[in-house]
Scaffold this motif. Sequence first.
Motif, mmCIF file in Angstrom:
data_model
loop_
_atom_site.group_PDB
_atom_site.id
_atom_site.type_symbol
_atom_site.label_atom_id
_atom_site.label_comp_id
_atom_site.label_asym_id
_atom_site.label_seq_id
_atom_site.Cartn_x
_atom_site.Cartn_y
_atom_site.Cartn_z
ATOM 1 N N ALA A 53 31.160 7.758 39.685
ATOM 2 C CA ALA A 53 30.873 6.448 40.291
ATOM 3 C C ALA A 53 31.108 6.453 41.795
ATOM 4 C CB ALA A 53 31.746 5.381 39.641
ATOM 5 N N GLY A 166 32.447 16.187 29.242
ATOM 6 C CA GLY A 166 33.094 15.574 30.398
ATOM 7 C C GLY A 166 34.236 14.676 29.951
ATOM 8 N N PHE A 284 27.680 -1.688 30.875
ATOM 9 C CA PHE A 284 28.979 -2.362 30.942
ATOM 10 C C PHE A 284 29.823 -1.721 32.044
ATOM 11 C CE2 PHE A 284 32.155 0.663 29.300
ATOM 12 C CZ PHE A 284 31.314 1.699 28.939
HETATM 13 N N1 NAP Z 1 30.579 1.999 32.957
HETATM 14 C C1 NAP Z 1 31.813 2.263 33.364
HETATM 15 O O1 NAP Z 1 32.676 1.397 33.465
HETATM 16 C C2 NAP Z 1 32.152 3.688 33.692
HETATM 17 C C3 NAP Z 1 33.485 4.066 33.947
HETATM 18 C C4 NAP Z 1 33.756 5.421 34.187
HETATM 19 C C5 NAP Z 1 32.715 6.343 34.191
HETATM 20 N N2 NAP Z 1 31.433 5.926 33.974
HETATM 21 C C6 NAP Z 1 30.317 6.868 33.957
HETATM 22 O O2 NAP Z 1 30.547 7.784 32.908
HETATM 23 C C7 NAP Z 1 29.896 9.012 33.201
HETATM 24 C C8 NAP Z 1 30.885 10.156 33.007
HETATM 25 O O3 NAP Z 1 31.922 10.055 33.967
HETATM 26 P P1 NAP Z 1 33.175 11.044 33.916
HETATM 27 O O4 NAP Z 1 34.151 10.568 34.908
HETATM 28 O O5 NAP Z 1 33.592 11.185 32.513
HETATM 29 O O6 NAP Z 1 32.550 12.396 34.466
HETATM 30 P P2 NAP Z 1 32.393 13.760 33.686
HETATM 31 O O7 NAP Z 1 31.492 13.531 32.519
HETATM 32 O O8 NAP Z 1 33.733 14.344 33.430
HETATM 33 O O9 NAP Z 1 31.681 14.701 34.748
HETATM 34 C C9 NAP Z 1 30.356 14.619 35.026
HETATM 35 C C10 NAP Z 1 29.530 15.550 34.116
HETATM 36 O O10 NAP Z 1 28.183 15.134 34.185
HETATM 37 C C11 NAP Z 1 27.349 16.213 33.853
HETATM 38 N N3 NAP Z 1 26.171 16.203 34.721
HETATM 39 C C12 NAP Z 1 26.135 16.352 36.059
HETATM 40 N N4 NAP Z 1 24.847 16.283 36.495
HETATM 41 C C13 NAP Z 1 24.087 16.109 35.389
HETATM 42 C C14 NAP Z 1 22.675 15.979 35.180
HETATM 43 N N5 NAP Z 1 21.805 16.011 36.194
HETATM 44 N N6 NAP Z 1 22.256 15.814 33.911
HETATM 45 C C15 NAP Z 1 23.106 15.778 32.888
HETATM 46 N N7 NAP Z 1 24.452 15.906 33.014
HETATM 47 C C16 NAP Z 1 24.920 16.060 34.263
HETATM 48 C C17 NAP Z 1 28.153 17.505 34.059
HETATM 49 O O11 NAP Z 1 28.322 18.141 32.791
HETATM 50 P P3 NAP Z 1 27.240 19.218 32.219
HETATM 51 O O12 NAP Z 1 27.795 20.562 32.551
HETATM 52 O O13 NAP Z 1 27.226 18.905 30.777
HETATM 53 O O14 NAP Z 1 25.933 18.970 32.930
HETATM 54 C C18 NAP Z 1 29.502 17.005 34.572
HETATM 55 O O15 NAP Z 1 30.578 17.745 34.075
HETATM 56 C C19 NAP Z 1 29.375 8.895 34.626
HETATM 57 O O16 NAP Z 1 28.006 8.623 34.602
HETATM 58 C C20 NAP Z 1 30.164 7.725 35.183
HETATM 59 O O17 NAP Z 1 29.489 7.081 36.220
HETATM 60 C C21 NAP Z 1 31.146 4.628 33.726
#
Ligand code: NAP
Length: 351
Positions: A53, A166, A284
């Motif tokens: 984010a 992740g 969300f």
């Molecule tokens: N809605 C909310 O309140 C909220 C809160 C926190 C986080 N989030 C969202 O949750 C998601 C995960 O966040 P996280 O902190 O847990 O990070 P994370 O999943 O630990 O790290 C990001 C991972 O995304 C993958 N990635 C990177 N580029 C990519 C692509 N082009 N296509 C597909 N996969 C890709 C990579 O894994 P691979 O090696 O598998 O590609 C990377 O390890 C993010 O989108 C974040 O913005 C949302």
Amino acid sequence: MGVIQNTQIVLAERPVTDIDLKKTFKIQKVSLSDELGPNEILVKVIYISLDPAMRGWLRDVRSYIRPVRIDEVMRSADITQVIKSNNPDYKVGDIVRATCGWQEYDVLKPSDDIVKVKTFPGVSPSTYLGVLGITGLTAYFGLFEIGEIAKKGGPDCTVVVSGAAGATGSVAAQIAKHVFGCRVIGIAGSEDKCDYLTKELGLDVALNYKSKTFFKDLCAATPKLIDIFFDNTGGDILDACLRRIAFKGRIIVCGAISTYNDAVPKGPAYYSALITQRARMEGFIVFDYAKQYGKAVEDMSKWIKEGKLKSRETIISGIENTPEALVKLFNGDNTGKMLVKVAEEETKSKL
Ligand SMILES: NC(=O)c1ccc[n+]([C@@H]2O[C@H](COP(=O)([O-])OP(=O)(O)OC[C@H]3O[C@@H](n4cnc5c(N)ncnc54)[C@H](OP(=O)(O)O)[C@@H]3O)[C@@H](O)[C@H]2O)c1
């Protein structure tokens, strides 16, 4: 009164596409007085949380939180330790979660968003940025509130999770598998990560989205289609899952990391599946559930003790490496929670 040399990383220039390690951030040293006002505490940062984010916070656009300003310390959630206190509720040595950003020290007031963390032997305080922090809470509320897993979960329910190796995805996938007994398919970007998902986290199937046969593999893994899709990535993976969504299926729009660096992100091509399958796709923000965090942390602590929730961390050392750590998230260099370790935690007797 003393003065501390404080290393900070500030936003220098807004990137249009990918973060540029030479231009986007700049490192600076500033002096910080350790003279504290009423009820203030001085903390040193131990761990910095890295979150996809953050890329959004660099854009000057309307969002759920204001953008980071040029020359402002980059925002982050941190685990810190109190090194001087003018507040009877916070003792020297206490561990505090706070939003200090990318810097070594900060002075905090009780009105800042700070939480004293109860530490336990064998549980690293970094857990409170990962599975017991915003990351784990995101997985929990996404599944419960948007996916309605408590109503839909069970062996007949197929759950697909993108970004499954992740931080957030690994928690969501394990809750769906080990708490609700769903059939769970994890999607990740390497064979090693896929092995981690099936062999260590016990998911039913793991699929590498970089494989040429990804869509065919997804079809084979979802013979009864997808009841709940927990999406962390957006892009082509979202499109593939839209094509497999079940009647009345739910898509939890948690994140869209594959689009965050795009100057103009492209939308899903197959969204009309929501019409034909009467499915629902809903975004969300975890902060909306702040009043329920206590119950969620209680549940997740219990699942950790029962062996239902495992977690990994990828830790990079040195505050100066924080921008690179953020870029590494976008390259998939992390498994589990990505953190930067800024300093060692001191035992209370040494402080
Ligand atoms: N809605 C909310 O309140 C909220 C809160 C926190 C986080 N989030 C969202 O949750 C998601 C995960 O966040 P996280 O902190 O847990 O990070 P994370 O999943 O630990 O790290 C990001 C991972 O995304 C993958 N990635 C990177 N580029 C990519 C692509 N082009 N296509 C597909 N996969 C890709 C990579 O894994 P691979 O090696 O598998 O590609 C990377 O390890 C993010 O989108 C974040 O913005 C949302």
